[in-house]
Motif scaffolding. Structure first.
Motif, short mmCIF file in Angstrom:
data_model
loop_
_atom_site.label_atom_id
_atom_site.label_comp_id
_atom_site.label_asym_id
_atom_site.label_seq_id
_atom_site.Cartn_x
_atom_site.Cartn_y
_atom_site.Cartn_z
N ASP A 29 2.61 -29.13 65.32
CA ASP A 29 2.13 -30.44 65.77
C ASP A 29 2.89 -30.95 66.99
O ASP A 29 3.04 -32.16 67.17
N LEU A 31 2.03 -30.25 70.27
CA LEU A 31 1.26 -30.12 71.51
C LEU A 31 1.52 -31.30 72.44
O LEU A 31 1.52 -31.14 73.67
N SER A 39 -3.55 -33.68 70.76
CA SER A 39 -4.59 -33.49 69.75
C SER A 39 -5.47 -34.73 69.67
O SER A 39 -4.95 -35.85 69.58
N SER A 45 -2.10 -29.59 66.21
CA SER A 45 -2.17 -28.61 67.28
C SER A 45 -0.77 -28.27 67.78
O SER A 45 0.10 -29.13 67.85
N ASP A 46 -0.57 -26.99 68.15
CA ASP A 46 0.79 -26.49 68.39
C ASP A 46 1.07 -26.18 69.86
O ASP A 46 0.15 -26.00 70.67
N SER A 76 -0.60 -22.99 74.28
CA SER A 76 -0.87 -23.82 73.11
C SER A 76 -1.50 -22.96 72.02
O SER A 76 -1.83 -21.79 72.25
N ILE A 78 -4.17 -23.29 68.24
CA ILE A 78 -4.96 -24.13 67.35
C ILE A 78 -5.61 -23.31 66.24
O ILE A 78 -5.95 -22.15 66.43
N GLU A 90 -8.46 -27.84 64.68
CA GLU A 90 -7.47 -28.32 65.64
C GLU A 90 -8.04 -28.15 67.04
O GLU A 90 -8.80 -27.21 67.31
N TYR A 91 -7.67 -29.06 67.93
CA TYR A 91 -8.20 -29.05 69.29
C TYR A 91 -7.06 -29.32 70.28
O TYR A 91 -6.00 -29.85 69.92
N ALA A 92 -7.31 -28.98 71.54
CA ALA A 92 -6.41 -29.32 72.64
C ALA A 92 -7.20 -30.13 73.65
O ALA A 92 -8.26 -29.69 74.11
N GLY A 181 -11.92 -26.11 71.66
CA GLY A 181 -11.84 -25.79 70.23
C GLY A 181 -13.18 -25.33 69.69
O GLY A 181 -14.08 -24.94 70.43
N TYR A 207 -6.61 -18.32 63.96
CA TYR A 207 -5.69 -19.06 64.81
C TYR A 207 -5.67 -18.44 66.20
O TYR A 207 -5.49 -17.23 66.35
#
Length: 307
Positions: A29, A31, A39, A45-46, A76, A78, A90-92, A181, A207
């Protein structure tokens, strides 16, 4: 399309390869530790960068496997599908450097890679452009119709190489938020099990890492409006009908019309003689026209109806 000319234009995506950050990632989490990306739906999101003090979120080795950044030292990541959490996504998202201009053509390109630990792979990853910065806190699907999307029949299953997703569309005007995403519900997406996967959480999910995002105006479109590589929709805005140019020259399979949140409104039968399609039963507004070619390529256009 003259790709070299297009690529000389300005990339409207800030921090396109996730190199700029305010803090190095230390856990999930993170991002929003990058400059510009975050997010939009309350999910985790990473962010991965070689500067991370946590080996689980470093580059190239991390929690989901091994992958060098396509550019630089960051990217990134997701979850786009999870078998145990229905419709978890999850989204960017980022805000573009400037809003898109109405009726201009824009070309989108970004790269994804399936994490080594993922058991599942999907094909439904796309890029959605919005005027509003709508934020959700549910961690669920954002039910929008992306303007650019991977081909439905092409599973994004490569765990070694970066896979390109790209396409072009016509802007409504004012779009300034880009979200990447999976925008489809679990009930309508296809999944495929991979032959090898990790033993932890990855056995339940798909992922993907994301890197090198670009949105560039296609300034060559006006040079030849009937270029055989282009399908043009006119008039746009339209009143009661729209036309597709030179329809007989394209191997078109199906034509669909969606609203901007992904509801299918019409499926058109091909009309090779008149090339004209009726929309008089629909209200004024913005719509997504999806043209599917027989080779399964997908071309998306934004259509404006104004009676």
């Amino acid at each position: 399309m003259l790709l070299g000319t297009i690529m000389q234009a300005q990339n409207l995506v800030p921090n396109p390869s996730f190199e700029e950050y305010t803090l190095c990632p230390v856990g999930p989490d993170d991002l929003d530790y990058t400059v510009s990306w975050y997010s939009p739906n309350g999910s985790s999101s990473d962010y991965f960068n070689s500067c991370s003090p946590n080996p689980n979120f470093s580059v190239p080795n991390n929690w989901w496997g091994f992958q060098n950044a396509r550019t630089g030292i960051g990217y990134s990541g997701i979850i786009v599908y999870h078998i145990l959490m229905s419709n978890y996504r999850e989204y960017a998202r980022c805000q573009l450097n400037q809003p898109l201009i109405a009726s201009k053509h824009y070309c989108v390109e970004f790269y994804v890679n399936l994490g080594d630990s993922s058991k599942y792979t999907i094909s439904s990853i796309g890029a959605y452009f919005s005027i509003e910065n709508n934020i959700s806190t549910t961690g669920g699907v954002l039910n929008y119709q992306p303007q650019v999307e991977n081909f439905d029949t092409l599973f994004l299953s490569d765990k070694q190489n970066w896979m390109k997703i790209s396409g072009c569309f016509i802007a409504i005007g004012g779009e300034e938020y880009l979200t990447i995403g999976n925008f489809k519900n679990d009930s309508i997406i296809d999944t495929l099990s991979t032959t090898s996967f990790g033993s932890f959480e990855g056995q339940y999910e798909a992922y993907y890492y994301i890197d090198d995002v670009s949105v560039i105006e296609d300034t060559t479109i006006g040079l030849n409006n009937l270029n055989k590589n282009q399908i043009l929709i006119y008039p746009n805005p339209c009143q009661n009908n729209f036309t597709i140019n030179n329809l007989t020259e394209y191997e078109i399979d199906t034509i669909f019309l969606f609203d901007t949140i992904g509801n299918l409104l019409k499926e058109y039968s091909l009309n090779h003689d008149a090339n004209s399609y009726n929309v008089e039963s629909l209200q004024n507004g913005f719509f997504i026209l999806k043209i599917i070619l027989k080779n399964k390529s997908i071309i998306n256009y934004q259509l404006i109806i104004n009676h």
